[in-house]
Design a protein around this motif. Sequence first.
Motif, PDB file in Angstrom:
ATOM      1  N   LYS A 206      -4.225   2.982   2.186  1.00  0.00           N
ATOM      2  CA  LYS A 206      -4.094   1.607   2.697  1.00  0.00           C
ATOM      3  C   LYS A 206      -4.502   0.554   1.663  1.00  0.00           C
ATOM      4  O   LYS A 206      -4.491  -0.638   1.959  1.00  0.00           O
ATOM      5  CB  LYS A 206      -4.907   1.460   3.980  1.00  0.00           C
ATOM      6  CG  LYS A 206      -4.291   2.298   5.114  1.00  0.00           C
ATOM      7  CD  LYS A 206      -4.970   2.101   6.435  1.00  0.00           C
ATOM      8  CE  LYS A 206      -4.260   2.906   7.523  1.00  0.00           C
ATOM      9  NZ  LYS A 206      -4.946   2.850   8.819  1.00  0.00           N
ATOM     10  N   ARG A 207      -4.834   1.008   0.457  1.00  0.00           N
ATOM     11  CA  ARG A 207      -5.141   0.073  -0.635  1.00  0.00           C
ATOM     12  C   ARG A 207      -3.852  -0.358  -1.325  1.00  0.00           C
ATOM     13  O   ARG A 207      -2.910   0.445  -1.429  1.00  0.00           O
ATOM     14  CB  ARG A 207      -6.055   0.751  -1.661  1.00  0.00           C
ATOM     15  CG  ARG A 207      -7.520   0.776  -1.293  1.00  0.00           C
ATOM     16  CD  ARG A 207      -8.296   1.594  -2.313  1.00  0.00           C
ATOM     17  NE  ARG A 207      -7.989   1.200  -3.691  1.00  0.00           N
ATOM     18  CZ  ARG A 207      -8.240   1.958  -4.753  1.00  0.00           C
ATOM     19  NH1 ARG A 207      -8.776   3.163  -4.612  1.00  0.00           N
ATOM     20  NH2 ARG A 207      -7.943   1.518  -5.963  1.00  0.00           N
ATOM     21  N   PRO A 208      -3.784  -1.593  -1.837  1.00  0.00           N
ATOM     22  CA  PRO A 208      -2.592  -1.992  -2.608  1.00  0.00           C
ATOM     23  C   PRO A 208      -2.417  -1.098  -3.833  1.00  0.00           C
ATOM     24  O   PRO A 208      -3.400  -0.766  -4.518  1.00  0.00           O
ATOM     25  CB  PRO A 208      -2.903  -3.435  -3.037  1.00  0.00           C
ATOM     26  CG  PRO A 208      -3.995  -3.897  -2.129  1.00  0.00           C
ATOM     27  CD  PRO A 208      -4.768  -2.680  -1.739  1.00  0.00           C
TER      28      PRO A 208
ATOM     29  N   ASN B 149       0.852  -1.192   0.000  1.00  0.00           N
ATOM     30  CA  ASN B 149       0.000   0.000   0.000  1.00  0.00           C
ATOM     31  C   ASN B 149       0.888   1.243   0.000  1.00  0.00           C
ATOM     32  O   ASN B 149       2.121   1.141   0.027  1.00  0.00           O
ATOM     33  CB  ASN B 149      -1.007  -0.023   1.168  1.00  0.00           C
ATOM     34  CG  ASN B 149      -0.347   0.107   2.546  1.00  0.00           C
ATOM     35  OD1 ASN B 149       0.684   0.760   2.697  1.00  0.00           O
ATOM     36  ND2 ASN B 149      -0.953  -0.504   3.551  1.00  0.00           N
TER      37      ASN B 149
ATOM     38  N   ASP C 286      -6.882   6.719  -0.009  1.00  0.00           N
ATOM     39  CA  ASP C 286      -6.560   5.434  -0.647  1.00  0.00           C
ATOM     40  C   ASP C 286      -5.226   4.864  -0.177  1.00  0.00           C
ATOM     41  O   ASP C 286      -4.714   3.897  -0.770  1.00  0.00           O
ATOM     42  CB  ASP C 286      -6.502   5.623  -2.174  1.00  0.00           C
ATOM     43  CG  ASP C 286      -7.821   6.093  -2.741  1.00  0.00           C
ATOM     44  OD1 ASP C 286      -8.742   5.266  -2.821  1.00  0.00           O
ATOM     45  OD2 ASP C 286      -7.942   7.287  -3.089  1.00  0.00           O
TER      46      ASP C 286
ATOM     47  N   TYR D  26      -4.460   0.786  -8.023  1.00  0.00           N
ATOM     48  CA  TYR D  26      -4.570   2.214  -8.351  1.00  0.00           C
ATOM     49  C   TYR D  26      -4.730   2.411  -9.864  1.00  0.00           C
ATOM     50  O   TYR D  26      -4.250   1.620 -10.670  1.00  0.00           O
ATOM     51  CB  TYR D  26      -3.299   2.963  -7.920  1.00  0.00           C
ATOM     52  CG  TYR D  26      -3.185   3.262  -6.445  1.00  0.00           C
ATOM     53  CD1 TYR D  26      -4.036   2.696  -5.505  1.00  0.00           C
ATOM     54  CD2 TYR D  26      -2.190   4.122  -5.979  1.00  0.00           C
ATOM     55  CE1 TYR D  26      -3.909   2.974  -4.159  1.00  0.00           C
ATOM     56  CE2 TYR D  26      -2.053   4.410  -4.625  1.00  0.00           C
ATOM     57  CZ  TYR D  26      -2.914   3.829  -3.724  1.00  0.00           C
ATOM     58  OH  TYR D  26      -2.778   4.116  -2.399  1.00  0.00           O
TER      59      TYR D  26
END
Length: 290
Positions: free
Chosen positions: A128-130, A91, A126, A134
């Motif tokens: 903490k999203r991988p 992330n 965003d 993206y």
Amino acid sequence: MTLEIKNLTKQYNKQKTGLSDFSIRIDKGILGLLGPNGAGKSTLMKIIATISKPTGGTVFLNGEDIVKKPDTIRKTLGYLPQDFGVYPNLNAYEFLEYIAAMKGVGGSGLRKRIDMLLDGVNLTADAKRPIGSYSGGMKQRIGIAQTLLNDPKVLIFDEPTVGLDPEERVRFRELISEMASDAIVILSSHIVSDIETIADDVAIMKNGTLIDKAVPSELIRRIENRVFETSIAHSDLELFKAKHLVINTSRQVEKIQIRYISSSSEAEPGAKKVTAGLEDVYLFLTQSQH
């Protein structure tokens, strides 16, 4: 802080030259690099970033030869290449912490700096999203954030606004403008308006050489009173192009609306003079007699 580039040459092979006897002085502030594909912009930036070595010539940072001593610039450098890659499973926090470790950036203030940078590139929601999930524009923004991690004094951005929407481009320009008072920023873009909006100086390149370097207003003065708009018949277009440099065309039902640079300060009958911009002078310098 000053970068002095002297007689820089990069010869890839007998047929391909990246730079040819290129010299320029770059001071604090934002230098916009403009030039067609193959002009040598990326080659120049890679040499300054010490990723590539020149065939001849050298680069001095505050009098130190960075070709011979690359560590002189590496500790104070932020670089965003055109082909920036990410680790898709990490992330944003993990990625920036990893890059910080590679750059030797640490300490108690690191998390706070990462938070500030993520806010600056509008990725806090965003974070903490991988990164693999993206969009292209979001990956570009995380690239911009990693460039700024070590509070660099020399910043190099190769096409940084690719994939960014208009609002994100404005945020990027604001972020970079804030840093430019205390750093050298070199910014390459094919979006002339991005350069025109924030650059203190503009350097125009073609075929590995420097054509011109000046503040935007001074460059624009080169073609003052020579930019016009007019409408002509479709059948007259080729003849018109033989006489003048056509900047833009817009097809209408019976005629073509044309923006052009006159070969003199005289207008064609019926044409009206318009205000020149950086794109006009860029096309004039790269497509006319040079």
